[in-house]
Design an enzyme around this catalytic site. Sequence first.
Site, PDB file in Angstrom:
ATOM      1  N   ALA A  90       5.704   9.038  -5.055  1.00 16.47           N
ATOM      2  CA  ALA A  90       5.518   7.851  -3.680  1.00 16.47           C
ATOM      3  C   ALA A  90       4.757   6.827  -3.837  1.00 16.47           C
ATOM      4  CB  ALA A  90       6.214   7.920  -2.588  1.00 16.47           C
TER       5      ALA A  90
ATOM      6  N   ASN B 170       4.950   9.526   8.654  1.00 17.62           N
ATOM      7  CA  ASN B 170       5.211  10.596   8.459  1.00 17.62           C
ATOM      8  C   ASN B 170       4.792  11.462   9.163  1.00 17.62           C
ATOM      9  OD1 ASN B 170       3.307   9.039   7.545  1.00 17.62           O
ATOM     10  ND2 ASN B 170       2.464  10.632   5.855  1.00 17.62           N
TER      11      ASN B 170
ATOM     12  N   THR C 106       6.727   8.510 -20.962  1.00 10.73           N
ATOM     13  CA  THR C 106       7.827   9.455 -21.105  1.00 10.73           C
ATOM     14  C   THR C 106       8.623   9.525 -19.541  1.00 10.73           C
ATOM     15  OG1 THR C 106       7.312  10.558 -23.404  1.00 10.73           O
ATOM     16  CG2 THR C 106       9.381  11.512 -22.087  1.00 10.73           C
TER      17      THR C 106
ATOM     18  N   SER D 228      10.265   9.034  -2.620  1.00 13.00           N
ATOM     19  CA  SER D 228       9.960   9.858  -3.421  1.00 13.00           C
ATOM     20  C   SER D 228      10.683  11.251  -3.444  1.00 13.00           C
ATOM     21  CB  SER D 228       8.818  10.540  -2.364  1.00 13.00           C
ATOM     22  OG  SER D 228       8.575  11.655  -2.472  1.00 13.00           O
TER      23      SER D 228
ATOM     24  N   CYS E 168      -2.081  15.038   3.750  1.00 16.35           N
ATOM     25  CA  CYS E 168      -3.629  14.627   2.965  1.00 16.35           C
ATOM     26  C   CYS E 168      -4.290  14.453   3.954  1.00 16.35           C
ATOM     27  CB  CYS E 168      -2.960  12.888   2.920  1.00 16.35           C
ATOM     28  SG  CYS E 168      -1.587  12.439   2.345  1.00 16.35           S
TER      29      CYS E 168
END
Lengths: 455, 116
Positions: free
Chosen positions: A125, A205, A293, A253, A379
């Site tokens: 995310a 969150n 990729t 996410s 965080c």
Amino acid sequence: MASKIIASTVRRSLSPKLLPLIRPLSTAAAAAAAPAEPYDSSAGISMKGVKISGRPLYLDMQATSPVDPRVLDAMLPYFVSQYGNPHSRTHLYGWESDEAVEAARAQVASLINASPKEIVFTSGATECNNISVKGVMHFYKEKKKHVITTQTEHKCVLDSCRHLQQEGFDVTYLPVKSDGLIDLNDLRNSIRSDTGLVSVMAVNNEIGVIQPMEEIGEICKEFGVPFHTDAAQALGKIPVDVNKWNVSLMSLSGHKVYGPKGVGALYMRRRPRIRVEPQMNGGGQERGIRSGTVPTPLVVGMGAACEIAMKEMEYDGKRAVKLKDRLLNGIRDRLDGVVVNGSTERRYAGNLNLSFAYVEGESLLMGLKEVAVSSGSACTSASLEPSYVLRALGVDEDMAHTSIRFGIGRFTTEEEIDKAIELTVNQVEKLREMSPLYEMVKEGIDIKSIQWSQH
Amino acid sequence: MATAVPPPSRKQILSLFRSFFRSSRLFTDYNIREYRKCRTIDEFRHNKTLTNPSSVPAAFADGNYQLQVAKRQALVYHISRRKSKASWRLSIDWCLFMLLGFYDGLYIESEYCGLG
């Protein structure tokens, strides 16, 4: 055959030290096995100076969620045998990986009521938020110079906006009311003619508050401004519909919906088309928006997780409400001075952010080592300052410091909730017993009216 | 070419339920074990109320598929378990794994080891 199984299991369980001698590890495995395990099964676990008797209860679902076994089952073949690069067009390995990626894309799209052509897989995310905020503004930088976001957004959005500010864009950070919701009139008044993006996260969150997405979508549609939302915490938990919400960009996410870490998806609307400047340049994979990729096993895992989430959303939602009520009532029955941060009506039940009055936050967390909870968000937990989200809500500094976030998920059981209640209540009571401030409050003195003298 | 799938008999459904329950007990992770147990009971209880005759064999087939997934994953979790126990619960003993999963264990080993 049966006796071989018995023999191998006996060998494995009774003599763990003999195993390396019986079957010598390859060099790669030996290097991987070298780091000493901090685990000692009889004496408990000792790590970073903390000693606990075993693994803690996991109540931190907003930080990340455990991988569902059904998701792991879907992923394993792509690690073990079908390991091709989905962009290889010349052989079976590439074709089957590509087929798996497209199937996963359809699974993710069906959960948010979008078309598979509108989904771009990224590394998470945070990358999606970067592409949305910086990519959109850089693409339209000739005409659009203004971004609107809120004060309670995720750090990656706020940091991207700060980066844009340094480049010369204007950013408006909308304040939130004390229940965590934004004021729609504020939003309406701050939209200018050169507003390029409105970014509001669906479910916060830290406090679990659900913003009024449909109303914000209507306002953005009225003014013709692209609407971006960070729906990482909302996916699989509340019904997400890109058409009802009228979003142009949505960040998703993988590891918040019981999928693997390291994968995310970005929804980009095709009608009306939203264009972004890619942040990762390269071979033009994922329609040029995110080169590199595509990690097939992770993407397959995310697709499987989304499919499971679609089936289980109602069941999980009901369970989350039941467990949250149990937790909140269990704590409130035995303690006073417990405040729920954020709105109680517009809230996702699996996220409970509580503040305990007259208790010091660090010591509370240090005493709660048998429960894996967090204060503030993962965080920001490294820094000592209280969470900016709680500060934006207008919570007092001392209450912001003592906030604990309990995350309830699909795999949480009632026994875990009861044990968490017991541990929290014991710790809070212990700290309050020692606290002279609490004694003063018990005697009836109003703390705020005290004139603390300076020595 | 559509062949009419006969609806599963009561005995078959009960046997599926018992296998599901047994396989949930094999998980070494406490959370997954408890979730699987409760979910099995709730799922079967909910499916008891299915009225559409074509949805019953579909649910049964899905149940069988989920059972195979659960057995495979119970083995994966057992192989990659950490040595320490949950701080307040005991994780499953290896004998129980052997006793309960004995015949299924044969099948699981060949699923993964016999690739190709």
